[in-house]
Design a protein around this motif. Sequence first.
Motif, mmCIF file in Angstrom:
data_model
loop_
_atom_site.group_PDB
_atom_site.id
_atom_site.type_symbol
_atom_site.label_atom_id
_atom_site.label_comp_id
_atom_site.label_asym_id
_atom_site.label_seq_id
_atom_site.Cartn_x
_atom_site.Cartn_y
_atom_site.Cartn_z
ATOM 1 N N MET A 1 -54.421 -3.279 48.422
ATOM 2 C CA MET A 1 -54.701 -1.877 48.724
ATOM 3 C C MET A 1 -55.660 -1.321 47.687
ATOM 4 N N ASP A 2 -56.950 -1.631 47.858
ATOM 5 C CA ASP A 2 -58.010 -1.145 46.988
ATOM 6 C C ASP A 2 -57.738 -1.436 45.522
ATOM 7 N N GLY A 3 -57.322 -2.649 45.228
ATOM 8 C CA GLY A 3 -57.156 -3.049 43.842
ATOM 9 C C GLY A 3 -55.903 -2.539 43.185
ATOM 10 N N SER A 4 -54.982 -1.989 43.956
ATOM 11 C CA SER A 4 -53.782 -1.421 43.366
ATOM 12 C C SER A 4 -52.865 -2.505 42.810
ATOM 13 N N VAL A 5 -52.216 -2.173 41.687
ATOM 14 C CA VAL A 5 -51.273 -3.130 41.105
ATOM 15 C C VAL A 5 -49.841 -2.812 41.503
ATOM 16 N N ALA A 6 -49.634 -1.731 42.250
ATOM 17 C CA ALA A 6 -48.262 -1.323 42.552
ATOM 18 C C ALA A 6 -48.060 -1.016 44.025
ATOM 19 N N SER A 7 -48.868 -1.615 44.892
ATOM 20 C CA SER A 7 -48.839 -1.223 46.291
ATOM 21 C C SER A 7 -47.532 -1.582 46.991
ATOM 22 N N ARG A 8 -46.757 -2.474 46.444
ATOM 23 C CA ARG A 8 -45.494 -2.846 47.088
ATOM 24 C C ARG A 8 -44.294 -2.171 46.439
ATOM 25 N N ARG A 9 -44.534 -1.344 45.449
ATOM 26 C CA ARG A 9 -43.428 -0.716 44.734
ATOM 27 C C ARG A 9 -43.052 0.604 45.379
ATOM 28 N N VAL A 10 -41.813 1.036 45.126
ATOM 29 C CA VAL A 10 -41.380 2.385 45.432
ATOM 30 C C VAL A 10 -40.971 3.004 44.107
ATOM 31 N N GLY A 11 -41.752 3.931 43.624
ATOM 32 C CA GLY A 11 -41.471 4.527 42.325
ATOM 33 C C GLY A 11 -42.447 4.049 41.282
ATOM 34 N N PRO A 12 -42.333 4.589 40.088
ATOM 35 C CA PRO A 12 -43.311 4.302 39.038
ATOM 36 C C PRO A 12 -43.245 2.872 38.545
ATOM 37 N N PRO A 13 -44.313 2.412 37.873
ATOM 38 C CA PRO A 13 -44.294 1.080 37.260
ATOM 39 C C PRO A 13 -43.283 1.025 36.115
ATOM 40 N N ARG A 14 -43.210 -0.132 35.487
ATOM 41 C CA ARG A 14 -42.308 -0.287 34.355
ATOM 42 C C ARG A 14 -42.681 0.689 33.240
ATOM 43 N N PRO A 15 -41.715 1.065 32.369
ATOM 44 C CA PRO A 15 -42.004 2.026 31.303
ATOM 45 C C PRO A 15 -43.202 1.593 30.462
ATOM 46 N N GLY A 16 -43.968 2.563 30.045
ATOM 47 C CA GLY A 16 -45.159 2.292 29.244
ATOM 48 C C GLY A 16 -46.293 3.182 29.696
ATOM 49 N N ILE A 17 -47.511 2.800 29.363
ATOM 50 C CA ILE A 17 -48.658 3.632 29.680
ATOM 51 C C ILE A 17 -48.844 3.793 31.182
ATOM 52 N N ALA A 18 -48.579 2.737 31.959
ATOM 53 C CA ALA A 18 -48.738 2.848 33.418
ATOM 54 C C ALA A 18 -47.794 3.902 33.990
ATOM 55 N N GLU A 19 -46.582 3.979 33.448
ATOM 56 C CA GLU A 19 -45.633 4.990 33.916
ATOM 57 C C GLU A 19 -46.118 6.386 33.535
ATOM 58 N N ARG A 20 -46.705 6.554 32.354
ATOM 59 C CA ARG A 20 -47.240 7.850 31.945
ATOM 60 C C ARG A 20 -48.397 8.255 32.858
ATOM 61 N N ILE A 21 -49.235 7.311 33.197
ATOM 62 C CA ILE A 21 -50.346 7.588 34.115
ATOM 63 C C ILE A 21 -49.800 8.002 35.480
ATOM 64 N N TRP A 22 -48.816 7.270 35.947
ATOM 65 C CA TRP A 22 -48.183 7.545 37.240
ATOM 66 C C TRP A 22 -47.623 8.969 37.285
ATOM 67 N N ASP A 23 -46.865 9.343 36.255
ATOM 68 C CA ASP A 23 -46.262 10.674 36.228
ATOM 69 C C ASP A 23 -47.324 11.767 36.146
ATOM 70 N N ALA A 24 -48.342 11.533 35.328
ATOM 71 C CA ALA A 24 -49.418 12.521 35.205
ATOM 72 C C ALA A 24 -50.187 12.641 36.520
ATOM 73 N N ALA A 25 -50.379 11.521 37.208
ATOM 74 C CA ALA A 25 -51.105 11.540 38.470
ATOM 75 C C ALA A 25 -50.299 12.251 39.556
ATOM 76 N N ARG A 26 -49.007 12.026 39.591
ATOM 77 C CA ARG A 26 -48.158 12.748 40.556
ATOM 78 C C ARG A 26 -48.319 14.255 40.377
ATOM 79 N N SER A 27 -48.303 14.694 39.134
ATOM 80 C CA SER A 27 -48.455 16.118 38.856
ATOM 81 C C SER A 27 -49.834 16.621 39.269
ATOM 82 N N GLU A 28 -50.861 15.885 38.917
ATOM 83 C CA GLU A 28 -52.233 16.287 39.231
ATOM 84 C C GLU A 28 -52.462 16.326 40.743
ATOM 85 N N PHE A 29 -52.010 15.310 41.449
ATOM 86 C CA PHE A 29 -52.213 15.269 42.895
ATOM 87 C C PHE A 29 -51.401 16.347 43.610
#
Length: 214
Positions: A1-29
């Motif tokens: 799915m356009d280079g996504s690393v989490a297209s099969r997941r439900v919910g944020p990635p594992r804790p770390g920077i990816a999770e921070r990006i995910w949470d910030a993106a949810r808020s922004e979107f």
Amino acid sequence: MDGSVASRRVGPPRPGIAERIWDAARSEFSKRGYHGARVQGIARGASCNVALIYRHWASKRALYLDILRSVWLSAANEISRLVEDGGSGPQSVIGAYLDAMMRDPMGAQMLVREYLDGAPYLSQLTTAEPALLDPVRRAAAVVAAGANDGARVDPVLTVVTVGGLAALVASAQEAVRPFVAEPLPPEAWRTHVLDLLSHGLVGGRADGAANGAR
């Protein structure tokens, strides 16, 4: 799915920077929709640089699709569970949609913005994964089974309408504040909206029509 690393997941990635990006993106979107959201705003919210975002997702679109898919699936799974636990009939579907949307107001707001844009990215997701529409079909079957004889409503359109209204209600609870002296408790708000969606502004439509015809 356009280079996504989490297209099969439900919910944020594992804790770390990816999770921070995910949470910030949810808020922004949720605040700005896909077109208004800025990668720089997501980076600020995640306390990282833009290049780090692109190490985890190939594009803003890939990140948005992952989050939209997660929001949709989380709500759909919750709705399916609530419908199964809550009995049958259209009212159980309405209650399930309200509960699922009110559980995640940020996700509901994101869905509302997607709907207002014509649901282009949700259409992409469901085209790629037709099974994403299964919960809508199951809810429509419940509506059809519980509809009164002679009811002139399309079950699928009913579910889509209820889902959109439930998302709008969940994302706009604050909008009622200027009009009431005291903030409404969530349960009171839910009960009011459930009754409105279940019975409309005028209850007993068939009886009223019959009385008026006499």
